[in-house]
Design an enzyme around this catalytic site. Structure first.
Site, PDB file in Angstrom:
ATOM      1  N   ASN A  88       0.823  -1.211   0.000  1.00 43.18           N
ATOM      2  CA  ASN A  88       0.000   0.000   0.000  1.00 43.18           C
ATOM      3  C   ASN A  88       0.858   1.262   0.000  1.00 43.18           C
ATOM      4  O   ASN A  88       1.979   1.289   0.496  1.00 43.18           O
ATOM      5  CB  ASN A  88      -0.983  -0.007   1.175  1.00 43.18           C
ATOM      6  CG  ASN A  88      -0.334  -0.139   2.536  1.00 43.18           C
ATOM      7  OD1 ASN A  88       0.628  -0.883   2.722  1.00 43.18           O
ATOM      8  ND2 ASN A  88      -0.868   0.574   3.517  1.00 43.18           N
ATOM      9  N   GLU A  90       0.366   5.617   0.467  1.00 43.84           N
ATOM     10  CA  GLU A  90      -0.462   6.776   0.808  1.00 43.84           C
ATOM     11  C   GLU A  90       0.355   8.044   0.576  1.00 43.84           C
ATOM     12  O   GLU A  90       1.559   8.064   0.838  1.00 43.84           O
ATOM     13  CB  GLU A  90      -0.908   6.696   2.273  1.00 43.84           C
ATOM     14  CG  GLU A  90      -1.758   5.459   2.581  1.00 43.84           C
ATOM     15  CD  GLU A  90      -1.772   5.068   4.051  1.00 43.84           C
ATOM     16  OE1 GLU A  90      -2.387   4.039   4.370  1.00 43.84           O
ATOM     17  OE2 GLU A  90      -1.148   5.784   4.881  1.00 43.84           O
ATOM     18  N   HIS A 101      -3.844   0.523  -3.010  1.00 45.54           N
ATOM     19  CA  HIS A 101      -3.970  -0.653  -2.162  1.00 45.54           C
ATOM     20  C   HIS A 101      -2.927  -1.695  -2.571  1.00 45.54           C
ATOM     21  O   HIS A 101      -2.474  -1.719  -3.718  1.00 45.54           O
ATOM     22  CB  HIS A 101      -5.375  -1.234  -2.267  1.00 45.54           C
ATOM     23  CG  HIS A 101      -6.447  -0.297  -1.804  1.00 45.54           C
ATOM     24  ND1 HIS A 101      -7.467  -0.687  -0.953  1.00 45.54           N
ATOM     25  CD2 HIS A 101      -6.677   1.019  -2.065  1.00 45.54           C
ATOM     26  CE1 HIS A 101      -8.268   0.341  -0.719  1.00 45.54           C
ATOM     27  NE2 HIS A 101      -7.804   1.383  -1.387  1.00 45.54           N
ATOM     28  N   GLU A 103      -3.096  -4.866  -3.158  1.00 42.03           N
ATOM     29  CA  GLU A 103      -3.483  -5.736  -4.273  1.00 42.03           C
ATOM     30  C   GLU A 103      -3.359  -5.006  -5.606  1.00 42.03           C
ATOM     31  O   GLU A 103      -2.911  -5.580  -6.609  1.00 42.03           O
ATOM     32  CB  GLU A 103      -4.918  -6.238  -4.078  1.00 42.03           C
ATOM     33  CG  GLU A 103      -5.097  -7.153  -2.881  1.00 42.03           C
ATOM     34  CD  GLU A 103      -5.483  -6.406  -1.595  1.00 42.03           C
ATOM     35  OE1 GLU A 103      -6.162  -6.998  -0.754  1.00 42.03           O
ATOM     36  OE2 GLU A 103      -5.086  -5.219  -1.443  1.00 42.03           O
ATOM     37  N   CYS A 128     -10.241  -5.607   0.873  1.00 45.24           N
ATOM     38  CA  CYS A 128     -11.397  -4.734   1.058  1.00 45.24           C
ATOM     39  C   CYS A 128     -12.286  -4.812  -0.181  1.00 45.24           C
ATOM     40  O   CYS A 128     -11.913  -5.369  -1.215  1.00 45.24           O
ATOM     41  CB  CYS A 128     -10.945  -3.297   1.304  1.00 45.24           C
ATOM     42  SG  CYS A 128     -10.183  -2.507  -0.138  1.00 45.24           S
ATOM     43  N   CYS A 131     -10.695  -3.553  -3.437  1.00 46.47           N
ATOM     44  CA  CYS A 131      -9.746  -4.456  -4.086  1.00 46.47           C
ATOM     45  C   CYS A 131     -10.442  -5.665  -4.698  1.00 46.47           C
ATOM     46  O   CYS A 131     -10.013  -6.167  -5.742  1.00 46.47           O
ATOM     47  CB  CYS A 131      -8.688  -4.911  -3.085  1.00 46.47           C
ATOM     48  SG  CYS A 131      -7.541  -3.585  -2.640  1.00 46.47           S
TER      49      CYS A 131
END
Length: 296
Positions: A88, A90, A101, A103, A128, A131
């Protein structure tokens, strides 16, 4: 071995760690080919499934989550037998929708490497909904097997029943099928040519807004990202986010970016220039070079 793996390597069984360390050289960015994976399995005396789960801390070490401080690693196994790590990402101080994300990172890694199908996804936290929808866009997406620590493996269709996907919008060639769109552009700039090539390989069946970003660092290295649309629209992955994820996987810092180019089609229903600048400017004090091209 790269410093970012020093802590995570201690979480692996010793035979696996010893076999893996030679692969974690300065250029390692999360790709292990089928032969190398087989050698890890043999050296560790573990099953392949056990090795893949054990490698998750290595994948998570690729993460850059300054907001959540929650490190997620994912490993996509391709039909070729190669595996592609992702993590991930950010953007500091920026809206959460800029996040990549794990994935998505792993899948984009596989796609940029020329993989044609993902058969297994190994991840250290349950995917989630975002994803799950992103994976459903892939070739035979519902048949991807999801592997989680201490849980039984299930197909994506188990996690996303009654799924809405490309076929519902009459798209018969999903993400990872090779798409090539030709564009007209007279340029001798290698970076622009690279961005043009990747724009032609991007996936935009819903808007025809084929696009790609290339980032260049001070030493001349380049890191690309392609646009990857999704039938549900919001889980689409923007090319700048993919390029930043690519750069981060290669252990480069945002501060090293010296040039950024966006190439996009003139015939798309939308433009990505605003979203691209929104993601670039918080991490690099440079101007985006925006080039609009006509399909041939």
């Amino acid at each position: 071995m790269q410093d970012r793996f020093i802590r995570s390597i201690t979480q692996l069984p010793t035979p696996l760690a010893d076999a893996l360390i030679p692969l974690l050289h300065q250029n390692f960015a999360g790709h292990i080919d089928a032969q190398q994976l087989a050698e890890l399995v043999q050296s560790s005396q573990m099953t392949e499934a056990e090795v893949l789960l054990a490698l998750l801390p290595i994948a998570a070490a690729l993460a850059k989550p300054p907001i959540s401080e929650f490190y997620v690693g994912a490993i996509a196994k391709g039909k070729s037998g190669d595996i592609y790590m992702g993590a991930n990402l950010e953007l500091p101080g920026e809206a959460l929708f800029h996040s990549v994300h794990a994935e998505q990172s792993a899948i984009s890694h596989a796609w940029l490497s020329g993989e044609s199908q993902i058969v297994d996804m190994i991840v250290n936290a349950s995917p989630c909904g975002h994803c799950r929808q992103f994976m459903n866009e892939l070739v035979e997406g519902g048949q991807i097997k999801i592997h989680l620590p201490s849980q039984d493996s299930h197909l994506l269709s188990y996690y996303l029943p009654y799924a809405f996907g490309p076929k519902d919008l009459n798209v018969q060639s999903p993400l990872l099928v090779k798409h090539e769109t030709e564009f007209a552009l007279d340029s001798s700039d290698p970076m622009v040519i690279e961005a043009l090539d990747h724009a032609g390989l991007s996936y935009a069946p819903y808007t025809q807004s084929y696009a790609a970003v290339v980032l260049e660092t001070a030493d001349g290295a380049t890191y690309c990202g392609r646009y990857a649309e999704n039938a549900a629209f919001n889980p689409s992955m923007l090319p700048m986010q993919m390029a930043l994820s690519n750069l981060t996987r290669h252990n480069r810092d945002f501060g090293e970016i010296r040039r950024a180019v966006l190439v996009e089609s003139s015939q798309g229903k939308i433009s990505l220039v605003g979203a691209t600048m929104d993601a670039l400017h918080p991490v690099a004090a440079i101007e985006l070079e925006h080039i609009v091209v006509d399909p041939v």
